[in-house]
Scaffold this motif. Structure first.
Motif, mmCIF file in Angstrom:
data_model
loop_
_atom_site.group_PDB
_atom_site.id
_atom_site.type_symbol
_atom_site.label_atom_id
_atom_site.label_comp_id
_atom_site.label_asym_id
_atom_site.label_seq_id
_atom_site.Cartn_x
_atom_site.Cartn_y
_atom_site.Cartn_z
ATOM 1 N N PHE A 150 46.367 11.119 -4.903
ATOM 2 C CA PHE A 150 45.439 10.009 -4.699
ATOM 3 C C PHE A 150 44.057 10.433 -5.172
ATOM 4 N N ASN A 151 43.504 9.672 -6.114
ATOM 5 C CA ASN A 151 42.212 10.026 -6.681
ATOM 6 C C ASN A 151 41.127 9.083 -6.185
ATOM 7 N N TYR A 152 40.109 9.694 -5.585
ATOM 8 C CA TYR A 152 38.983 8.942 -5.031
ATOM 9 C C TYR A 152 37.779 9.168 -5.934
ATOM 10 N N THR A 153 37.058 8.110 -6.230
ATOM 11 C CA THR A 153 35.916 8.204 -7.125
ATOM 12 C C THR A 153 34.631 8.018 -6.340
ATOM 13 N N ALA A 154 33.642 8.854 -6.640
ATOM 14 C CA ALA A 154 32.355 8.743 -5.951
ATOM 15 C C ALA A 154 31.233 8.573 -6.966
ATOM 16 N N THR A 155 30.296 7.684 -6.667
ATOM 17 C CA THR A 155 29.082 7.562 -7.476
ATOM 18 C C THR A 155 27.949 8.151 -6.640
ATOM 19 N N THR A 156 26.744 8.178 -7.201
ATOM 20 C CA THR A 156 25.616 8.761 -6.453
ATOM 21 C C THR A 156 25.370 8.008 -5.152
ATOM 22 N N GLU A 157 25.772 6.724 -5.105
ATOM 23 C CA GLU A 157 25.580 5.950 -3.863
ATOM 24 C C GLU A 157 26.477 6.420 -2.727
ATOM 25 N N ASP A 158 27.527 7.154 -3.068
ATOM 26 C CA ASP A 158 28.467 7.598 -2.036
ATOM 27 C C ASP A 158 28.141 8.985 -1.486
ATOM 28 N N LEU A 159 27.012 9.561 -1.929
ATOM 29 C CA LEU A 159 26.674 10.904 -1.452
ATOM 30 C C LEU A 159 26.348 10.867 0.037
ATOM 31 N N PRO A 160 26.707 11.940 0.772
ATOM 32 C CA PRO A 160 26.382 11.979 2.207
ATOM 33 C C PRO A 160 24.870 11.886 2.414
ATOM 34 N N ALA A 161 24.441 11.378 3.564
ATOM 35 C CA ALA A 161 23.019 11.250 3.875
ATOM 36 C C ALA A 161 22.351 12.613 3.769
ATOM 37 N N GLY A 162 21.189 12.649 3.181
ATOM 38 C CA GLY A 162 20.461 13.907 3.072
ATOM 39 C C GLY A 162 20.785 14.690 1.816
ATOM 40 N N VAL A 163 21.815 14.287 1.092
ATOM 41 C CA VAL A 163 22.148 14.987 -0.159
ATOM 42 C C VAL A 163 21.549 14.186 -1.319
ATOM 43 N N THR A 164 20.688 14.827 -2.082
ATOM 44 C CA THR A 164 20.110 14.135 -3.238
ATOM 45 C C THR A 164 20.728 14.712 -4.502
ATOM 46 N N LEU A 165 20.638 13.937 -5.554
ATOM 47 C CA LEU A 165 21.201 14.367 -6.834
ATOM 48 C C LEU A 165 20.570 15.689 -7.265
ATOM 49 N N ALA A 166 19.239 15.775 -7.046
ATOM 50 C CA ALA A 166 18.510 16.960 -7.502
ATOM 51 C C ALA A 166 18.986 18.224 -6.784
ATOM 52 N N SER A 167 19.547 18.066 -5.566
ATOM 53 C CA SER A 167 19.954 19.258 -4.821
ATOM 54 C C SER A 167 21.309 19.801 -5.275
ATOM 55 N N LEU A 168 21.941 19.113 -6.197
ATOM 56 C CA LEU A 168 23.291 19.519 -6.608
ATOM 57 C C LEU A 168 23.260 20.464 -7.797
ATOM 58 N N ASP A 169 24.346 21.145 -7.956
ATOM 59 C CA ASP A 169 24.554 22.042 -9.086
ATOM 60 C C ASP A 169 24.394 21.269 -10.397
ATOM 61 N N ASP A 175 27.891 15.401 -14.296
ATOM 62 C CA ASP A 175 29.002 14.459 -14.097
ATOM 63 C C ASP A 175 28.490 13.102 -13.614
ATOM 64 N N PHE A 176 27.454 13.148 -12.790
ATOM 65 C CA PHE A 176 26.914 11.914 -12.229
ATOM 66 C C PHE A 176 26.000 11.184 -13.228
ATOM 67 N N ALA A 177 25.489 11.934 -14.237
ATOM 68 C CA ALA A 177 24.487 11.368 -15.154
ATOM 69 C C ALA A 177 25.018 10.141 -15.883
ATOM 70 N N ASP A 178 24.097 9.262 -16.254
ATOM 71 C CA ASP A 178 24.409 8.052 -17.024
ATOM 72 C C ASP A 178 25.489 7.193 -16.365
ATOM 73 N N GLY A 179 25.340 6.994 -15.077
ATOM 74 C CA GLY A 179 26.289 6.097 -14.393
ATOM 75 C C GLY A 179 27.673 6.683 -14.235
ATOM 76 N N GLY A 180 27.791 7.996 -14.495
ATOM 77 C CA GLY A 180 29.105 8.633 -14.348
ATOM 78 C C GLY A 180 29.444 8.846 -12.881
ATOM 79 N N ASN A 181 30.598 9.370 -12.625
ATOM 80 C CA ASN A 181 30.978 9.595 -11.235
ATOM 81 C C ASN A 181 31.809 10.863 -11.150
ATOM 82 N N VAL A 182 31.986 11.336 -9.949
ATOM 83 C CA VAL A 182 32.885 12.474 -9.753
ATOM 84 C C VAL A 182 34.090 11.967 -8.971
ATOM 85 N N SER A 183 35.181 12.649 -9.130
ATOM 86 C CA SER A 183 36.347 12.220 -8.378
ATOM 87 C C SER A 183 36.993 13.435 -7.735
#
Ligand code: CUA
Length: 393
Positions: A150-169, A175-183
């Motif tokens: 089962f593959n779940y897709t996440a966009t930046t809107e699905d990040l846990p509270a307190g996690v910002t894009l800038a804080s990620l590797d 992967d998240f850039a340009d409207g991309g997502n991680v799964s």
């Protein structure tokens, strides 16, 4: 049809006793059919989805009609066998019977009406249960020999509270850039009560069928095609997923089972009480593995391979796997003898080939059943981590 020679009733004058018998038999057939349709559903699994009620009502309706037809046919058969049986000394032929227009019209028109009503009713249920629902949770499901993932897709809107894009590797950010997502992949389907779910089914190998008996959904997966199916769970619980299409020697392993220690093995639907619990207990922990990957490649590989459904075919004590369709993976790094035969220079290359092109070299005694994992499913970096983990086994 002239049966008068074989009955005691003079032709054209049905007596009152016979009429009463016909009425009693008719009532018995109707009530019997209704009884069958009322009692039989007690053996059905629980109704876990909003759609289940409609499906069961249709089933009960068909069962009532089928039950009546069954009783009518068996009743006439039994009656005729007794009533029109030949006397012990009667060696003559039966009467020559030709067509009977009235009877033929009756047994053509009544079934036609029944089939038409059933077609309209079934179509209505089909349309209702397939309707696109607002706020659907979309999950991509891959059925392959012999496991579900089962593959779940996440966009930046699905990040846990307190996690910002800038804080990620940086890699994750890319992967998240340009409207991309991680799964991320899990071998279980998690959702919550009253959340409409849309599963999109695909298969990289042969046809399978995705069946959740409690949700009353069953849908074939056809090679080369994406098939959607929907359900809305209405009760907290754990529900079994089964493959309902014979797909090979491990077909029986494509079903949720319970291990000796009570753990859930294989594919299950887990319905949480609400979205908050779903996010806390399943979604964020799984997402965190992807957005905060461990530095240690062995630990990363262990996490990645755990999420894949390799357990239904392989044995690996470190992860509690007990599959027997494919080769045992315990001590895989010591299988030097297979290296030369597989034509690979190193063990890492051998494992790489075994996952990307499983058919290239088959371990002695095993068939070519494992699906090839493409870079789309497992990236090269992820594969290297998995190999690093397997090398420790
Ligand atoms: Cu997959 Cu049977």
């Amino acid at each position: 049809m002239d049966l008068s020679k074989r009955t005691n009733t003079p032709k054209g004058k049905p007596n009152t006793a016979m009429l009463i018998w016909i009425i009693v038999a008719g009532l018995a057939i109707i009530l019997g059919g209704l009884l069958i349709s009322t009692l039989t559903p007690y053996v059905l699994p629980r109704q876990g989805s909003a759609e289940a009620v409609q499906v069961d009502d249709l089933f009960r309706f068909m069962l009532a009609i089928g039950g009546m037809i069954f009783l009518l046919v068996q009743g006439v058969l039994l009656y005729s066998a007794v009533r029109f049986r030949a006397k012990p000394d009667d060696l003559s032929d039966g009467p020559p019977i030709h067509g009977n227009t009235t009877l033929e019209l009756v047994w053509t028109i009544i079934p036609s009406i029944v089939v038409l009503v059933l077609a309209i009713y079934s179509y209505q249920v089909w349309v209702n249960t397939r309707a696109i629902l607002p706020n659907e949770q979309a999950i991509d499901v891959v059925g392959q020999r012999f496991a579900w993932s089962f593959n779940y897709t996440a966009t930046t809107e699905d990040l846990p509270a307190g996690v910002t894009l800038a804080s990620l590797d940086e890699v994750v950010q890319a992967d998240f850039a340009d409207g991309g997502n991680v799964s991320f992949t899990s071998n279980q389907l998690h959702t919550w009560v009253n959340q409409p779910v849309r599963v999109s089914l695909t298969t990289p190998d042969v046809n399978h069928a995705f069946w959740i008996p409690d949700m009353r959904i069953k849908q074939d997966l056809l090679a080369g095609r994406v098939t959607d199916i929907r359900f809305t769970p209405i009760e907290v619980g754990v529900y079994r997923i089964v493959c309902a299409e014979l797909c090979g020697s491990g077909h029986g392993d494509m079903a949720g089972t319970i291990g000796n220690d009570g753990t859930l093995l294989g594919a299950w639907v887990i319905v949480h009480p609400d979205e908050e619990t779903y996010l806390r207990e399943f979604y964020y922990p799984e997402l965190n593995r992807v957005i905060f990957p461990p530095e240690d490649p062995v630990e990363l590989g262990r996490q990645l391979i755990s999420a894949q459904a390799c357990n239904s075919c392989h044995t690996l004590p470190d992860l509690g796997w007990q599959g027997i369709v494919g080769p045992d993976l315990s001590g895989i790094s010591t299988r030097i003898q297979r290296l030369a035969a597989s034509g690979n220079p190193t063990l890492e290359d051998y494992l790489h080939q075994s996952i990307r092109e499983p058919g290239a070299y088959l371990a002695p005694g095993y068939n070519n059943l494992m699906p090839a994992f493409t870079e789309g499913q497992i990236s090269e970096d992820q594969l290297n981590a998995i190999i690093a983990y397997l090398m420790t086994q």
